[in-house]
Scaffold this motif. Structure first.
Motif, mmCIF file in Angstrom:
data_model
loop_
_atom_site.group_PDB
_atom_site.id
_atom_site.type_symbol
_atom_site.label_atom_id
_atom_site.label_comp_id
_atom_site.label_asym_id
_atom_site.label_seq_id
_atom_site.Cartn_x
_atom_site.Cartn_y
_atom_site.Cartn_z
ATOM 1 N N UNK A 30 -2.215 -63.713 47.952
ATOM 2 C CA UNK A 30 -1.737 -62.585 47.137
ATOM 3 C C UNK A 30 -1.802 -61.251 47.886
ATOM 4 N N UNK A 31 -2.402 -61.277 49.075
ATOM 5 C CA UNK A 31 -2.445 -60.079 49.899
ATOM 6 C C UNK A 31 -3.686 -59.230 49.732
ATOM 7 N N UNK A 32 -4.578 -59.610 48.824
ATOM 8 C CA UNK A 32 -5.750 -58.775 48.546
ATOM 9 C C UNK A 32 -6.716 -58.735 49.732
ATOM 10 N N UNK A 33 -6.916 -59.889 50.370
ATOM 11 C CA UNK A 33 -7.834 -59.952 51.508
ATOM 12 C C UNK A 33 -7.299 -59.104 52.658
ATOM 13 N N UNK A 34 -5.992 -59.204 52.892
ATOM 14 C CA UNK A 34 -5.367 -58.412 53.950
ATOM 15 C C UNK A 34 -5.485 -56.917 53.702
ATOM 16 N N UNK A 35 -5.372 -56.523 52.426
ATOM 17 C CA UNK A 35 -5.522 -55.100 52.064
ATOM 18 C C UNK A 35 -6.908 -54.585 52.432
ATOM 19 N N UNK A 36 -7.932 -55.380 52.131
ATOM 20 C CA UNK A 36 -9.300 -54.978 52.462
ATOM 21 C C UNK A 36 -9.503 -54.924 53.972
ATOM 22 N N UNK A 37 -9.039 -55.972 54.660
ATOM 23 C CA UNK A 37 -9.214 -56.054 56.118
ATOM 24 C C UNK A 37 -8.577 -54.840 56.802
ATOM 25 N N UNK A 38 -7.375 -54.507 56.386
ATOM 26 C CA UNK A 38 -6.669 -53.376 57.004
ATOM 27 C C UNK A 38 -7.419 -52.065 56.778
#
Length: 388
Positions: free
Chosen positions: A48-56
């Motif tokens: 869903x992209x949530x992990x990527x949002x945090x990582x970025x």
């Protein structure tokens, strides 16, 4: 006289629409000098992209980020220890759990495994954790467990076909982020099961033998929020207003159970999850009206007090009539939300009932909170009401 009671919860809570987007700033509330972070989640959340949002966001702050997505639904001791082995070769300044209750509970357990020289089984029970863990940030993506604000973590013990809790103030997170937008995409079955799980937390806390003024405040507001939004969240999942009420209601439910504890519904639900892999929220939902019917004569006045926060028209009714309206409404919800009502659908047969009752009877931590003692014969009768 009211017995002594206590309350504790997360150190800091940030809530509201799009609150996840400011994590890069809010994480400084945990530690201004974070150099490394471990994100713990599951593939469905990452997709869903949530992990990527945090990582970025974290990498923009110069923070080294590692990710582990290997948490199973209803995680076992072995699953948690496997993830610990995968991640323990690096020292982290913060652990960030984003997901449902399984992810949040696992994040809390990993946190203390990293600082206590103990295995998961040695932590089972109350106050078995000796040292504070690595600070955690917990970000729920469902509105059900309230795990983000409790000192509890639930583990499946396969050889005992049971779920057991780890309870310690050291499991409380440093930061919680409640962003209702993370729950907008929840599928209907998960919305239903987790929402009813949250309601169960609040209702059981309200009738618990350990109920007190603090837990009552959180429980009744949780009940009001969930009752006014659960059907809307189920039928119109894109309603941010309904999703936010459910998310905050779930958190309040977690706060209520932190102080008062859940009771027989949860005790009877744990063997269903441990042996038959019935999702925790579904098991609670199936049992809730039947256990409340069993409890009715021991907590009529308390159940009656729940009717108005649930929005029920009960003016002029007796306490017993109000209490029965509450139970009727719960049954109505389980039908509207299409919660399964037959244990046979999960492979449970008559011959399984005695062993389920024996396993449930072991969960004395919760059964002691129930307003009425429950014998194994009475547990068997409750299970049988859900057979066919």
């Amino acid at each position: 006289m009211q017995p002594i009671y206590s309350f504790q919860t997360a150190k800091q809570i940030i809530a509201g629409k799009e609150s996840l987007k400011r994590l890069k700033d809010d994480i400084k509330l945990v530690n201004k000098n974070i150099k490394s972070a471990l994100i713990i989640s599951q593939p469905s959340i990452s997709d869903l992209g949530f992990v990527g949002t945090i990582k970025e966001q974290l990498e923009d702050q110069g923070i080294y980020v590692n990710i582990n997505l290997d948490i199973l639904p209803e995680p076992t001791v072995e699953n948690i220890e496997d993830v610990f082995q995968q991640t323990s070769n690096t020292q982290y300044d913060v652990l960030i759990g984003i997901g449902g209750g399984s992810v949040l509970d696992t994040t809390k357990i990993l946190s203390v495994l990293m600082t206590n020289d103990k295995q998961v089984r040695e932590l089972l029970g109350t106050d078995m954790v000796e040292k504070a863990g690595v600070p955690t940030v917990l970000i729920p993506t469902t509105s059900g467990t309230g795990a983000e604000v409790t000192p509890n973590a639930i583990v499946t013990i396969p050889e005992e076909e049971l779920k057991i809790g780890i309870v310690s103030n050291h499991l409380l997170p440093a930061l919680v982020v409640l962003d209702p937008l993370l729950t907008v995409g929840l599928p209907k079955p998960i919305t239903a099961a987790t929402g009813m799980d949250a309601f169960t937390h609040s209702l059981e806390s309200f009738i618990s033998n350990k109920a007190n003024p603090l837990s009552d405040m959180f429980a009744l507001e949780s009940i009001r929020l969930i009752a006014s939004s659960i059907v809307e969240a189920y039928e119109n999942g894109s309603s941010v207003e309904a999703r936010e009420k459910m998310l905050v209601g779930s958190m309040y439910g977690g706060m209520a159970l932190t102080s008062a504890g859940t009771a027989a519904v949860h005790a009877l639900a744990y063997p269903l999850g441990g042996k038959f892999k019935i999702p925790h929220g579904v098991a609670n939902s199936m049992l809730l009206p039947h256990v409340m019917e069993f409890n009715l004569d021991a907590c009529t006045e308390r159940l009656a007090l729940v009717a108005e926060p649930m929005g029920l028209a009960v003016s002029g009714l007796s306490a017993e009539e109000k209490a029965r309206k509450v139970i009727e409404k719960i049954s109505e919800w389980t039908a509207t939300l299409e919660i399964p009502q037959d244990l046979q659908a999960y492979g449970v047969v008559e011959e399984d009932i005695p062993s389920l009752a024996v396993s449930a009877a072991q969960v004395t931590r919760l059964l002691n909170n129930n307003p009425k003692k429950v014998s194994t014969d009475e547990m068997e009768a409750i299970y049988r009401r859900l057979l066919g």
